[in-house]
Each structure stands twice: as structure tokens, then as C-alpha cells.
Motif scaffolding. Structure first.
Motif, PDB file in Angstrom:
ATOM      1  N   ARG A 246       0.836  -1.205   0.000  1.00 41.32           N
ATOM      2  CA  ARG A 246       0.000   0.000   0.000  1.00 41.32           C
ATOM      3  C   ARG A 246       0.871   1.255   0.000  1.00 41.32           C
ATOM      4  O   ARG A 246       0.558   2.230  -0.698  1.00 41.32           O
TER       5      ARG A 246
ATOM      6  N   SER B  29      -3.477   3.218  -6.008  1.00 39.61           N
ATOM      7  CA  SER B  29      -4.179   3.028  -4.742  1.00 39.61           C
ATOM      8  C   SER B  29      -5.692   3.063  -4.899  1.00 39.61           C
ATOM      9  O   SER B  29      -6.411   2.720  -3.954  1.00 39.61           O
TER      10      SER B  29
ATOM     11  N   SER C  19      -9.454   2.104  -5.851  1.00 35.47           N
ATOM     12  CA  SER C  19     -10.142   0.815  -5.834  1.00 35.47           C
ATOM     13  C   SER C  19     -10.298   0.202  -7.223  1.00 35.47           C
ATOM     14  O   SER C  19     -10.064  -1.008  -7.384  1.00 35.47           O
ATOM     15  N   PRO C  20     -10.675   0.973  -8.270  1.00 37.79           N
ATOM     16  CA  PRO C  20     -10.810   0.349  -9.596  1.00 37.79           C
ATOM     17  C   PRO C  20      -9.527  -0.288 -10.106  1.00 37.79           C
ATOM     18  O   PRO C  20      -9.553  -1.366 -10.711  1.00 37.79           O
ATOM     19  N   HIS C  21      -8.387   0.362  -9.843  1.00 37.70           N
ATOM     20  CA  HIS C  21      -7.100  -0.198 -10.265  1.00 37.70           C
ATOM     21  C   HIS C  21      -6.806  -1.484  -9.503  1.00 37.70           C
ATOM     22  O   HIS C  21      -6.397  -2.499 -10.090  1.00 37.70           O
ATOM     23  N   LEU C  22      -7.019  -1.466  -8.192  1.00 32.77           N
ATOM     24  CA  LEU C  22      -6.737  -2.633  -7.368  1.00 32.77           C
ATOM     25  C   LEU C  22      -7.626  -3.811  -7.768  1.00 32.77           C
ATOM     26  O   LEU C  22      -7.164  -4.961  -7.814  1.00 32.77           O
ATOM     27  N   ILE C  23      -8.894  -3.520  -8.049  1.00 34.55           N
ATOM     28  CA  ILE C  23      -9.812  -4.591  -8.439  1.00 34.55           C
ATOM     29  C   ILE C  23      -9.371  -5.209  -9.759  1.00 34.55           C
ATOM     30  O   ILE C  23      -9.338  -6.441  -9.898  1.00 34.55           O
TER      31      ILE C  23
ATOM     32  N   THR D 253      -7.154  -8.457  -2.174  1.00 34.15           N
ATOM     33  CA  THR D 253      -7.402  -7.183  -2.845  1.00 34.15           C
ATOM     34  C   THR D 253      -7.997  -6.166  -1.875  1.00 34.15           C
ATOM     35  O   THR D 253      -7.639  -4.977  -1.912  1.00 34.15           O
ATOM     36  N   GLU D 254      -8.870  -6.623  -0.996  1.00 35.29           N
ATOM     37  CA  GLU D 254      -9.460  -5.715  -0.006  1.00 35.29           C
ATOM     38  C   GLU D 254      -8.411  -5.226   0.986  1.00 35.29           C
ATOM     39  O   GLU D 254      -8.468  -4.072   1.439  1.00 35.29           O
TER      40      GLU D 254
ATOM     41  N   ALA E  43      -9.143  -2.015  -1.617  1.00 34.50           N
ATOM     42  CA  ALA E  43     -10.253  -2.048  -2.567  1.00 34.50           C
ATOM     43  C   ALA E  43     -11.570  -2.331  -1.859  1.00 34.50           C
ATOM     44  O   ALA E  43     -11.606  -2.985  -0.815  1.00 34.50           O
ATOM     45  N   THR E  44     -12.644  -1.856  -2.456  1.00 38.14           N
ATOM     46  CA  THR E  44     -13.995  -2.169  -1.987  1.00 38.14           C
ATOM     47  C   THR E  44     -14.823  -2.617  -3.186  1.00 38.14           C
ATOM     48  O   THR E  44     -14.561  -2.223  -4.322  1.00 38.14           O
TER      49      THR E  44
ATOM     50  N   VAL F  23     -15.159  -5.737  -4.400  1.00 38.04           N
ATOM     51  CA  VAL F  23     -14.425  -6.701  -5.220  1.00 38.04           C
ATOM     52  C   VAL F  23     -15.344  -7.858  -5.614  1.00 38.04           C
ATOM     53  O   VAL F  23     -16.044  -8.407  -4.754  1.00 38.04           O
TER      54      VAL F  23
END
Length: 312
Positions: free
Chosen positions: A126, A145, A147-151, A189-190, A194-195, A197
Motif C-alpha cells: 500500500r 491506490s 479501488s478500480p485499479h486494485l480490483i 485485494t481488499e 479495494a472495496t 471486489v
């Protein structure tokens, strides 16, 4: 293809050299670089985020996962902002094996390590992501960082690994366990921030349907293709093995991604690739043996937690 020809000939002496060369290339690729803090031995008694009875441990305890991991990187490269951020804030172009090694290091730690080690690894990544943000030349933002990128990054990896498992594992998981796998991988991922997912196969398919209009074959994607279509290793056998592994990763892509990559539809070539990689993966199972990571993780889980004595 060299590997197919050698396997068809059944030359035992050559087969032995092939096993050694593939195992050496395998080890070099997976250990090209590691993230700080990766370890699997303590604290005793801690099962980690998932534990021995999880689908995560079962799926990741097989070399087919690396084919899927490479497929996930190839699939993920179709999202141009993600690739732009990677290329601008990492040494991927100069050290692609190092990036692959760090990706493997992260996933291994989150899968097999104890809970505090996994939590610390997530915090490390992170912090690394905090520096990866900016604006593309066409004005589109990118932020590692977000959420769309992480997902996108997490789902493409999970999807690639489970697809490789289903195609190449000798005893693949059930349909219900596929959903369990996506739900378990979503935990990783969370933990990165991310949220929302996707956590089932149906949710992942719906997610890809929504993402497809945003995907494209870009100049930066072409650089990924150049790397993964080239040989890795210093010997003919190692180079042939690596090319087969990478070819199998491209073959594993979903049809809509293959169209974006403009891959030819050649059933004969696909059949040869799939038959050869099945043999190669079995050779890896036989020559590499049980992972030292799994051995250390199991020993940690089965160890009795230390109890501090109290007096007075």
C-alpha cells in the motif's frame, strides 16, 4: 516446437536435461526478486489468512498457477492506465523478471504466510502504491491506490490462476470451490484498500463485461507481448521451456482478450501447446517436488503457540 518434438521422441537422456533446464528456469523466474518481509516460519500456530483447508492453498500448491499468473499479467496489460502507471513508476521495462518475481513474492506471502506477516506485506505494498499516480498524455488519470485499479489487478490475477488450475490441474476444484477461490482472493485485494471486489465466478464475468469497453491493445501492451513471446534462459532447453509456458499463458486468455491481442485461431497449434504444457507441468511436479514455502507454512500451522509462563 522443440519441446513437443523432444517429448514425442521420448529420449530419456534429453528428458532428464529438459527437466533440469525447466526447473532451473522456473526457480530463476520465480525468485528474480522478493519483497521485504517475506517469510513463512512464524509465529507458531498461526494459520494465516486462509489456512490448510482453504481453496487458496490447494490451488496455489501446483505449478499450473504460474501459467495462470502470467496470463493474469497479460490480461491486465489490456487496461492502458494500469500499464501506463506500471511503466512510469517501476523498472518493468528494464527488469521484467524482477517485477514478475515481486508479484510472485507478494501473492505467496498473502497466501501462505502468517496473519501478521501478510498484514505487514499488505501495508508495504500500500505504501508503494501511494507513489504511483498521475495523468496520462491524453488526460486520463491513473492511481495504483484507487479501488478500480486494485480490483482490475486482483481480479485478472485470480481469474488467470483459477483458469490455469481448471485446465491443467490433475484434480481441479468443484464449481462451488471456484466461487470460494474468488472470495478468498478478494480478501487480498481488499487488504490493499479495494472495496466492492467481485467474489464469485458470475460476478467476475459480469465485471469483465463492464470493463471490456475500456480495454485496448496499446503501445505499452505491445511491450508486454514482446517480453512474453521471447525466450527466457541461457540454454536451448530452458528457452524452449519458457516459451512454451508463455505460449500456454496466451492460449489461456478468454476469447475476447485473444481478439484484442489479434491472436490467430489455430486449433492444431492450440492442441499441441496444451498437450505439451500438460506434460511439462507434470515434469515440474516430479522434478521440483513439494514447495519449501508449503513445508514451512505447514510446520508453522502445526507448531504449538508459545505460551508465556506466569509466576507470582
Amino acid at each position: 516446437m522443440l519441446v513437443s518434438r523432444l517429448l514425442d521422441l521420448g529420449d530419456l537422456a534429453t528428458l532428464g536435461r529438459l527437466k533440469h533446464g525447466i526447473a532451473a528456469t522456473w526457480a530463476k523466474s520465480l525468485n528474480a526478486d522478493k519483497l521485504p518481509g517475506e517469510q513463512y516460519t512464524g509465529p507458531p500456530g498461526d494459520p494465516g489468512l486462509f489456512g490448510p483447508d482453504s481453496v487458496m492453498w490447494y490451488v496455489h500448491d501446483d505449478p499450473s498457477g504460474v501459467v495462470g499468473g502470467v496470463m493474469g499479467l497479460i490480461l491486465g496489460s489490456l487496461h492502458e492506465p494500469t500499464m501506463h502507471g506500471t511503466n512510469r513508476h517501476s523498472v518493468y521495462k528494464d527488469d521484467p523478471l524482477g517485477r514478475l518475481g515481486r508479484t510472485v513474492s507478494f501473492v505467496n506471502t498473502m497466501c501462505w504466510a502468517s496473519t501478521p506477516v501478510a498484514e505487514k506485506m499488505a501495508q508495504t505494498v500500500r505504501r508503494m502504491h501511494e507513489h504511483v499516480h498521475g495523468t496520462m498524455p491524453d488526460g486520463r488519470p491513473y492511481d495504483a491506490s484507487a479501488s478500480p485499479h486494485l480490483i482490475w489487478t486482483g481480479v485478472t490475477q485470480a481469474y488467470g490462476i483459477i483458469q490455469a488450475h481448471l485446465r491443467y490441474h490433475p484434480d481441479p476444484v468443484s464449481e462451488a470451490d471456484i466461487d470460494r477461490y474468488f472470495a478468498e482472493y478478494a480478501v487480498i485485494t481488499e487488504m490493499l484498500g479495494a472495496t466492492g471486489v467481485p467474489k464469485t465466478a458470475a460476478e467476475v464475468e459480469a465485471y469483465f463485461t463492464g470493463m471490456r469497453p475500456q480495454l485496448t491493445f496499446s503501445e505499452e501492451t505491445a511491450e508486454v507481448v514482446d517480453f512474453f513471446t521471447g525466450p527466457i534462459g541461457n540454454t536451448p532447453v530452458a528457452r524452449a521451456g519458457s516459451r512454451l509456458l508463455n505460449k500456454a499463458a496466451f492460449d489461456l486468455l478468454p476469447p475476447w482478450a485473444k481478439r484484442l491481442y489479434r491472436l490467430p485461431d489455430d486449433p492444431i497449434d492450440q492442441g499441441v501447446t496444451r498437450r505439451s504444457i500438460k506434460v511439462l507441468l507434470q515434469m515440474l511436479r516430479d522434478s521440483v517436488g513439494e514447495s519449501h514455502i508449503k513445508t514451512e507454512a505447514l510446520a508453522r500451522v502445526r507448531a504449538h503457540p508459545r505460551v508465556l509462563s506466569q509466576t507470582g
